[in-house]
Design a protein around this motif. Structure first.
Motif, PDB file in Angstrom:
ATOM      1  N   LEU A  28     -22.263  26.271  98.383  1.00  0.00           N
ATOM      2  CA  LEU A  28     -22.379  25.125  97.488  1.00  0.00           C
ATOM      3  C   LEU A  28     -21.017  24.481  97.243  1.00  0.00           C
ATOM      4  CD1 LEU A  28     -24.275  23.433  95.826  1.00  0.00           C
ATOM      5  CD2 LEU A  28     -24.094  25.082  93.967  1.00  0.00           C
ATOM      6  N   THR A  29     -19.985  25.306  97.092  1.00  0.00           N
ATOM      7  CA  THR A  29     -18.639  24.768  96.874  1.00  0.00           C
ATOM      8  C   THR A  29     -18.193  23.935  98.072  1.00  0.00           C
ATOM      9  OG1 THR A  29     -18.038  26.663  95.500  1.00  0.00           O
ATOM     10  CG2 THR A  29     -16.237  25.373  96.421  1.00  0.00           C
ATOM     11  N   GLU A  30     -18.398  24.451  99.274  1.00  0.00           N
ATOM     12  CA  GLU A  30     -18.017  23.711 100.476  1.00  0.00           C
ATOM     13  C   GLU A  30     -18.812  22.425 100.606  1.00  0.00           C
ATOM     14  OE1 GLU A  30     -15.506  24.329 102.497  1.00  0.00           O
ATOM     15  OE2 GLU A  30     -15.017  25.950 101.115  1.00  0.00           O
ATOM     16  N   LYS A  31     -20.083  22.480 100.237  1.00  0.00           N
ATOM     17  CA  LYS A  31     -20.927  21.290 100.319  1.00  0.00           C
ATOM     18  C   LYS A  31     -20.433  20.210  99.350  1.00  0.00           C
ATOM     19  CE  LYS A  31     -25.822  20.024 100.357  1.00  0.00           C
ATOM     20  NZ  LYS A  31     -27.187  20.550 100.207  1.00  0.00           N
ATOM     21  N   ILE A  45     -27.839  18.643  85.436  1.00  0.00           N
ATOM     22  CA  ILE A  45     -27.749  19.134  86.817  1.00  0.00           C
ATOM     23  C   ILE A  45     -26.312  19.544  87.140  1.00  0.00           C
ATOM     24  CG2 ILE A  45     -27.921  18.446  89.246  1.00  0.00           C
ATOM     25  CD1 ILE A  45     -30.265  16.612  88.371  1.00  0.00           C
ATOM     26  N   TYR A  46     -25.362  18.664  86.817  1.00  0.00           N
ATOM     27  CA  TYR A  46     -23.957  18.977  87.099  1.00  0.00           C
ATOM     28  C   TYR A  46     -23.511  20.206  86.303  1.00  0.00           C
ATOM     29  CZ  TYR A  46     -24.015  14.293  89.081  1.00  0.00           C
ATOM     30  OH  TYR A  46     -24.325  13.187  89.827  1.00  0.00           O
ATOM     31  N   GLN A  47     -23.991  20.284  85.050  1.00  0.00           N
ATOM     32  CA  GLN A  47     -23.627  21.442  84.223  1.00  0.00           C
ATOM     33  C   GLN A  47     -24.198  22.721  84.813  1.00  0.00           C
ATOM     34  OE1 GLN A  47     -24.821  21.075  80.112  1.00  0.00           O
ATOM     35  NE2 GLN A  47     -24.245  23.186  79.631  1.00  0.00           N
ATOM     36  N   ALA A  48     -25.421  22.629  85.339  1.00  0.00           N
ATOM     37  CA  ALA A  48     -26.037  23.814  85.947  1.00  0.00           C
ATOM     38  C   ALA A  48     -25.243  24.282  87.163  1.00  0.00           C
ATOM     39  CB  ALA A  48     -27.479  23.498  86.352  1.00  0.00           C
ATOM     40  N   VAL A  49     -24.767  23.322  87.956  1.00  0.00           N
ATOM     41  CA  VAL A  49     -23.961  23.678  89.132  1.00  0.00           C
ATOM     42  C   VAL A  49     -22.638  24.297  88.694  1.00  0.00           C
ATOM     43  CG1 VAL A  49     -22.737  22.757  91.136  1.00  0.00           C
ATOM     44  CG2 VAL A  49     -25.024  21.925  90.593  1.00  0.00           C
ATOM     45  N   ASP A  50     -21.991  23.653  87.702  1.00  0.00           N
ATOM     46  CA  ASP A  50     -20.722  24.187  87.197  1.00  0.00           C
ATOM     47  C   ASP A  50     -20.889  25.629  86.718  1.00  0.00           C
ATOM     48  OD1 ASP A  50     -19.349  21.896  87.703  1.00  0.00           O
ATOM     49  OD2 ASP A  50     -19.538  21.089  85.677  1.00  0.00           O
ATOM     50  N   SER A  51     -21.914  25.848  85.904  1.00  0.00           N
ATOM     51  CA  SER A  51     -22.131  27.183  85.324  1.00  0.00           C
ATOM     52  C   SER A  51     -22.469  28.195  86.409  1.00  0.00           C
ATOM     53  CB  SER A  51     -23.265  27.125  84.287  1.00  0.00           C
ATOM     54  OG  SER A  51     -22.958  26.214  83.260  1.00  0.00           O
ATOM     55  N   TYR A  52     -23.262  27.759  87.380  1.00  0.00           N
ATOM     56  CA  TYR A  52     -23.667  28.667  88.472  1.00  0.00           C
ATOM     57  C   TYR A  52     -22.458  29.126  89.279  1.00  0.00           C
ATOM     58  CZ  TYR A  52     -25.846  30.118  92.856  1.00  0.00           C
ATOM     59  OH  TYR A  52     -26.219  30.823  93.972  1.00  0.00           O
ATOM     60  N   LEU A  53     -21.536  28.176  89.557  1.00  0.00           N
ATOM     61  CA  LEU A  53     -20.356  28.527  90.351  1.00  0.00           C
ATOM     62  C   LEU A  53     -19.435  29.493  89.614  1.00  0.00           C
ATOM     63  CD1 LEU A  53     -19.469  25.065  91.958  1.00  0.00           C
ATOM     64  CD2 LEU A  53     -20.622  27.009  93.006  1.00  0.00           C
ATOM     65  N   GLN A  54     -19.623  29.598  88.302  1.00  0.00           N
ATOM     66  CA  GLN A  54     -18.782  30.509  87.521  1.00  0.00           C
ATOM     67  C   GLN A  54     -19.448  31.855  87.267  1.00  0.00           C
ATOM     68  OE1 GLN A  54     -17.461  28.426  83.959  1.00  0.00           O
ATOM     69  NE2 GLN A  54     -17.106  26.552  85.129  1.00  0.00           N
ATOM     70  N   PHE A  72     -23.601  39.989  96.353  1.00  0.00           N
ATOM     71  CA  PHE A  72     -23.072  39.524  97.631  1.00  0.00           C
ATOM     72  C   PHE A  72     -23.754  38.221  98.048  1.00  0.00           C
ATOM     73  CE2 PHE A  72     -23.539  39.490 102.322  1.00  0.00           C
ATOM     74  CZ  PHE A  72     -22.204  39.306 102.656  1.00  0.00           C
ATOM     75  N   LEU A  73     -25.076  38.174  97.932  1.00  0.00           N
ATOM     76  CA  LEU A  73     -25.817  36.960  98.290  1.00  0.00           C
ATOM     77  C   LEU A  73     -25.451  35.807  97.359  1.00  0.00           C
ATOM     78  CD1 LEU A  73     -29.329  38.512  99.035  1.00  0.00           C
ATOM     79  CD2 LEU A  73     -27.638  37.670 100.683  1.00  0.00           C
ATOM     80  N   LEU A  74     -25.253  36.124  96.077  1.00  0.00           N
ATOM     81  CA  LEU A  74     -24.839  35.096  95.121  1.00  0.00           C
ATOM     82  C   LEU A  74     -23.491  34.520  95.514  1.00  0.00           C
ATOM     83  CD1 LEU A  74     -25.036  33.537  92.451  1.00  0.00           C
ATOM     84  CD2 LEU A  74     -24.097  35.553  91.298  1.00  0.00           C
ATOM     85  N   SER A  75     -22.562  35.402  95.915  1.00  0.00           N
ATOM     86  CA  SER A  75     -21.233  34.953  96.329  1.00  0.00           C
ATOM     87  C   SER A  75     -21.323  34.022  97.529  1.00  0.00           C
ATOM     88  CB  SER A  75     -20.363  36.169  96.666  1.00  0.00           C
ATOM     89  OG  SER A  75     -19.121  35.758  97.184  1.00  0.00           O
ATOM     90  N   LEU A  76     -22.166  34.359  98.508  1.00  0.00           N
ATOM     91  CA  LEU A  76     -22.335  33.511  99.689  1.00  0.00           C
ATOM     92  C   LEU A  76     -22.895  32.145  99.302  1.00  0.00           C
ATOM     93  CD1 LEU A  76     -23.789  35.959 102.386  1.00  0.00           C
ATOM     94  CD2 LEU A  76     -21.455  35.076 102.191  1.00  0.00           C
ATOM     95  N   GLN A  77     -23.881  32.149  98.415  1.00  0.00           N
ATOM     96  CA  GLN A  77     -24.494  30.894  97.983  1.00  0.00           C
ATOM     97  C   GLN A  77     -23.480  30.028  97.230  1.00  0.00           C
ATOM     98  OE1 GLN A  77     -27.237  29.724  98.864  1.00  0.00           O
ATOM     99  NE2 GLN A  77     -27.609  28.010  97.479  1.00  0.00           N
TER     100      GLN A  77
END
Length: 302
Positions: A174-177, A125-134, A165-170
């Motif tokens: 997530l980063t702020e959360k 899960i953490y890896q998925a979040v890390d990869s998604y943010l990149q 654009f939508l990906l950037s917003l998401q």
């Protein structure tokens, strides 16, 4: 109240859902379970701005849901649980190679996790979040070169820009959360799990631990000296240990090995080794720094 980490799960196979449910219940996640592909898709669409990660079973119906979500420009971190074994029935896990190829159509940061290693699902899960943010949110020069001038190509370009654009917003949400939830500037999520001590091969692990031994030896030798940089040396040592996810028992082991070597040397010189008892303060000081680092990386209670 800190934000809660929300997971959406669609795992049709009861044999997989039950142990997964038990595992996730031990974690500080808020989990939504869906019984069917249509229910899962509907829930994701309705909660797309709150979801932090999806967990799906590598079945054909799951892949279809991902493709439908992409058509709606809903891209989220995702973990795909697959089996490296052949499926026993049609409704069970589908061929992993086919699914792994298909899931990349959703986005390149989908993390595949073998159900035989289900205990590591939180890592996935953490890896998925890390990869998604990149995931890149800008069009590179090569992509621009491939876009010709014309109505059809312009429509494709418009859809792609909208999706990015939508990906950037998401990603920003997530980063702020994560920052809000962790209260430690997300440092925990800056750790690359591939650099963890337990993931290193034998040679890498030996070299890494040997470097830490040398650093710790310098700290011990200068701990009671008039060295104004000793605190910085301890901080540097702890940072390296934290990002390698080194355990406190491993640190104690390094300390005991070093003190034993010092003791042998003093005895060879005919001197008492009682002075080495004082260096327990060094170990306590370093452990305190390391434990504080780990404590502040733990998400706060909601």
């Amino acid at each position: 109240m800190p934000a809660q980490f929300l997971l959406g799960v669609f795992v049709p196979a009861a044999s997989l859902a039950e142990p997964l449910q038990q595992l996730l219940a031990q974690q500080q996640f808020v989990v939504s379970w869906s019984q069917s592909a249509s229910e899962f898709e509907e829930w994701v669409v309705s909660n797309r701005h709150r979801i932090d990660c999806l967990i799906i079973q590598s079945a054909e119906e799951s892949l279809q849901v991902l493709l439908h979500l992409k058509e709606k420009d809903i891209l989220l971190p995702a973990v795909a649980l697959y089996s490296s074994k052949a499926p026993s029935t049609h409704s069970e896990l589908s061929d992993s190679a086919v699914f792994l190829q298909g899931q990349r159509t959703y986005h390149q940061a989908v993390v595949a996790s073998d159900i035989r290693n289900l205990g590591a699902v939180d890592d996935a899960i953490y890896q998925a979040v890390d990869s998604y943010l990149q995931l890149p949110t800008e069009v590179n020069a090569d992509d621009l070169d491939q876009v010709a001038i014309g109505s059809a190509e312009s429509a494709v370009s418009h859809d792609r820009d909208k999706r990015l654009f939508l990906l950037s917003l998401q990603q920003q949400r997530l980063t702020e959360k994560l920052k809000e939830r962790l209260g430690y500037v997300g440092v925990y999520y800056k750790r690359n799990r591939q650099n963890f001590l337990r993931h290193m091969n034998t040679r890498e692990r030996e070299e890494f631990v040997d470097k830490l031994r040398q650093d710790y030896r310098r700290i011990v030798l200068n701990y009671f000296a008039d060295d104004e940089s000793i605190n910085q040396k301890i901080d540097d040592f702890v940072n390296v240990a934290f990002f390698a996810d080194m355990s406190v028992p491993k640190l104690v082991e390094i300390h005991m090995e070093l003190i034993e070597d010092f003791s042998k040397q003093l005895k060879l010189e005919g001197r008492s080794d009682e002075v080495l008892i004082d260096y327990r303060l060094t170990l306590i000081d370093v452990i305190a720094h390391l434990c504080e680092m780990y404590r502040r990386s733990i998400p706060r209670e909601p």
